[in-house]
Design a protein around this motif. Structure first.
Motif, mmCIF file in Angstrom:
data_model
loop_
_atom_site.group_PDB
_atom_site.id
_atom_site.type_symbol
_atom_site.label_atom_id
_atom_site.label_comp_id
_atom_site.label_asym_id
_atom_site.label_seq_id
_atom_site.Cartn_x
_atom_site.Cartn_y
_atom_site.Cartn_z
ATOM 1 N N UNK A 1 0.825 -1.218 0.000
ATOM 2 C CA UNK A 1 0.000 0.000 0.000
ATOM 3 C C UNK A 1 0.855 1.262 0.000
ATOM 4 N N UNK A 2 1.886 1.304 0.804
ATOM 5 C CA UNK A 2 2.713 2.524 0.911
ATOM 6 C C UNK A 2 3.401 2.824 -0.418
ATOM 7 N N UNK A 3 3.905 1.762 -1.082
ATOM 8 C CA UNK A 3 4.576 1.948 -2.367
ATOM 9 C C UNK A 3 3.617 2.544 -3.400
ATOM 10 N N UNK A 4 2.400 2.012 -3.443
ATOM 11 C CA UNK A 4 1.415 2.488 -4.404
ATOM 12 C C UNK A 4 1.060 3.955 -4.157
ATOM 13 N N UNK A 5 0.839 4.298 -2.882
ATOM 14 C CA UNK A 5 0.492 5.682 -2.559
ATOM 15 C C UNK A 5 1.608 6.646 -2.964
ATOM 16 N N UNK A 6 2.829 6.268 -2.644
ATOM 17 C CA UNK A 6 3.970 7.143 -2.973
ATOM 18 C C UNK A 6 4.144 7.310 -4.483
ATOM 19 N N UNK A 7 3.944 6.201 -5.207
ATOM 20 C CA UNK A 7 4.082 6.256 -6.665
ATOM 21 C C UNK A 7 3.014 7.172 -7.261
ATOM 22 N N UNK A 8 1.784 7.047 -6.789
ATOM 23 C CA UNK A 8 0.697 7.880 -7.314
ATOM 24 C C UNK A 8 0.965 9.357 -7.020
ATOM 25 N N UNK A 9 1.332 9.664 -5.797
ATOM 26 C CA UNK A 9 1.599 11.067 -5.428
ATOM 27 C C UNK A 9 2.747 11.647 -6.252
ATOM 28 N N UNK A 10 3.801 10.842 -6.458
ATOM 29 C CA UNK A 10 4.954 11.303 -7.236
ATOM 30 C C UNK A 10 4.607 11.460 -8.716
ATOM 31 N N UNK A 11 3.647 10.663 -9.210
ATOM 32 C CA UNK A 11 3.297 10.694 -10.637
ATOM 33 C C UNK A 11 2.694 12.031 -11.046
ATOM 34 N N UNK A 12 2.079 12.747 -10.060
ATOM 35 C CA UNK A 12 1.488 14.050 -10.381
ATOM 36 C C UNK A 12 2.549 15.119 -10.667
ATOM 37 N N UNK B 1 -6.926 7.883 0.541
ATOM 38 C CA UNK B 1 -6.002 7.037 1.292
ATOM 39 C C UNK B 1 -6.575 5.651 1.579
ATOM 40 N N UNK B 2 -7.846 5.457 1.276
ATOM 41 C CA UNK B 2 -8.466 4.139 1.474
ATOM 42 C C UNK B 2 -8.400 3.295 0.202
ATOM 43 N N UNK B 3 -7.598 3.709 -0.746
ATOM 44 C CA UNK B 3 -7.574 3.043 -2.056
ATOM 45 C C UNK B 3 -6.998 1.644 -2.009
ATOM 46 N N UNK B 4 -5.892 1.454 -1.328
ATOM 47 C CA UNK B 4 -5.143 0.205 -1.438
ATOM 48 C C UNK B 4 -5.231 -0.591 -0.126
ATOM 49 N N UNK B 5 -6.402 -1.186 0.108
ATOM 50 C CA UNK B 5 -6.659 -1.892 1.364
ATOM 51 C C UNK B 5 -6.306 -3.380 1.306
ATOM 52 N N UNK B 6 -6.003 -3.859 0.144
ATOM 53 C CA UNK B 6 -5.708 -5.279 0.020
ATOM 54 C C UNK B 6 -6.952 -6.061 -0.385
ATOM 55 N N UNK B 7 -6.765 -7.275 -0.840
ATOM 56 C CA UNK B 7 -7.889 -8.083 -1.320
ATOM 57 C C UNK B 7 -8.826 -8.430 -0.157
ATOM 58 N N UNK B 8 -10.113 -8.401 -0.450
ATOM 59 C CA UNK B 8 -11.109 -8.767 0.547
ATOM 60 C C UNK B 8 -11.568 -7.612 1.411
ATOM 61 N N UNK B 9 -10.960 -6.467 1.305
ATOM 62 C CA UNK B 9 -11.340 -5.307 2.106
ATOM 63 C C UNK B 9 -12.038 -4.265 1.238
ATOM 64 N N UNK B 10 -13.152 -3.730 1.738
ATOM 65 C CA UNK B 10 -13.900 -2.723 0.997
ATOM 66 C C UNK B 10 -13.178 -1.386 1.029
ATOM 67 N N UNK B 11 -13.239 -0.695 -0.088
ATOM 68 C CA UNK B 11 -12.618 0.632 -0.170
ATOM 69 C C UNK B 11 -13.687 1.708 -0.053
ATOM 70 N N UNK B 12 -13.493 2.606 0.888
ATOM 71 C CA UNK B 12 -14.436 3.692 1.118
ATOM 72 C C UNK B 12 -13.648 4.986 1.275
#
Length: 387
Positions: A10-21, A52-63
């Motif tokens: 999750x942390x890697x994905x968040x950092x990559x998205x923020x940096x992509x902007x 920040x609720x985007x990458x919760x892992x499989x089986x977890x709802x995103x809200x």
């Protein structure tokens, strides 16, 4: 050989998205990181939608955080609905012992989760699983059947019967069981009959009419019908005022042979009305004792003349001594405990009249067992004594 799939936290994905902007060319940025450009585009869309609720892992709802509160409310509401549904369906089994509850869980495993059913029904999931895997001993099975029968007798009596009557019913079925054992199992099952309330004196004995002596003298057991009739009056509260119930009972078999129910306390609407019904149901023998309290409805000329015309012997309780008419008092205690006091709110007079009829004619006179009749119903008692 299949290519090994990369797993990103999750942390890697968040950092990559923020940096992509901050990058002008997403394709070049994705290639620098060794990520497929389409995957980076997907991550960005998810982040725009759920934050920040985007990458919760499989089986977890995103809200999205802004919707978290309403989401939790809806989630808890659905959980409460589910628990209520489980409890509602399981309710008939709760009075039948632990084994019946286990069977309910087992039969509903495909519809509800085991953990949720155990939580709602206050069952330890480990205990349930051991029962499911290992079964129960013969002794436990017999106890489970006994508890089920106790519950059935209790519920079929509309929760009227206590341990004494239930013990008698079980012994009639072939069980050898004491009241102490029945009481123990009733406590385990949470079975409680309606408690007695203090009886209120309603007799108006302040009059100038003749008061008869206490001829009956608490001799409440007789050997044939129409030797002694006893009578009393009580009040019943409804939505619109009181109803007054007058009963006449034959002490021989404890049957209510005459009764009247109305809104007036006049002799015509109380004692005389009940007397007319009693006369139509039983033959009046010369010298029959008619016992009551000292109320004006029993002592006045209109009613005493009626008794005298049939050559009845009048008997009245001593002043302020309700035990002299204990059998009538006992009937009213049963009526109020088993019917009236079970109401959570007052009902209409019309509905109350229907329920009083049902209680007297279809329950008390036909189906209810009586300790004074050796735990037989009135009909059973008369069948045996008439042989």
């Amino acid at each position: 050989m299949a290519k090994e799939r990369n797993i990103y936290n999750r942390i890697f994905k968040e950092n990559v998205v923020k940096l992509s902007y901050e990058k002008k060319n997403l394709k070049e940025f994705a290639n620098e990181l060794g990520i497929a450009p389409c995957l980076l585009t997907k991550w960005r869309k998810d982040y725009q939608k759920f934050g920040e609720a985007s990458f919760q892992g499989s089986g977890n709802l995103r809200v999205h955080p802004e919707n978290r509160f309403s989401f939790e409310l809806e989630k808890n509401y659905k959980k409460s609905e589910l628990r209520f549904e489980i409890l509602k369906k399981a309710y008939p089994y709760l009075y039948q012992g632990r084994i019946e509850v286990y069977n309910f869980i087992k039969n509903n495993e495909k519809k509800y989760s085991i953990s949720e059913m155990c939580r709602v029904l206050n069952i330890k999931s480990g205990t349930y699983n051991r029962w499911k895997n290992n079964g129960i001993s013969e002794k436990q099975r017999q106890i489970a059947i006994l508890k089920k029968n106790i519950s059935l007798i209790f519920l079929r009596s509309k929760k009227y019967y206590g341990r004494g009557k239930i013990t008698q019913k079980l012994n009639d079925q072939g069980y050898k069981i004491s009241q102490k054992q029945v009481s123990f199992y009733m406590n385990q099952l949470g079975l409680r009959k309606i408690a007695k309330r203090k009886f209120k004196i309603t007799t108006d004995s302040k009059h100038t009419h003749y008061i008869s002596p206490n001829v009956l003298n608490r001799k409440f057991t007789v050997n044939s019908s129409s030797k002694v009739w006893v009578s009393d009056i009580t009040y019943i509260q409804t939505k619109k005022g009181f109803l007054y119930l007058t009963i006449i009972m034959d002490l021989y078999d404890r049957k209510i042979i005459g009764w009247s129910l109305g809104t007036e306390l006049t002799t015509l609407k109380t004692t005389l009305a009940a007397w007319e019904m009693a006369k139509s149901n039983r033959t009046i023998l010369k010298g029959m004792i008619f016992h009551s309290d000292r109320g004006v409805q029993y002592a006045n000329k209109a009613f005493t003349s009626e008794l005298n015309s049939y050559q009845c012997i009048r008997s009245m309780s001593r002043k302020g001594n309700s035990l002299d008419n204990a059998v009538s008092e006992s009937f009213f205690n049963s009526l109020k405990r088993e019917l009236i006091y079970r109401k959570s709110k007052l009902i209409t007079q019309k509905l109350m009249k229907a329920e009083i009829y049902e209680f007297i004619e279809n329950w008390y006179n036909k189906k209810r067992i009586h300790s004074a009749l050796n735990y037989l119903t009135i009909e059973q008692f008369n069948e045996i004594t008439n042989l």
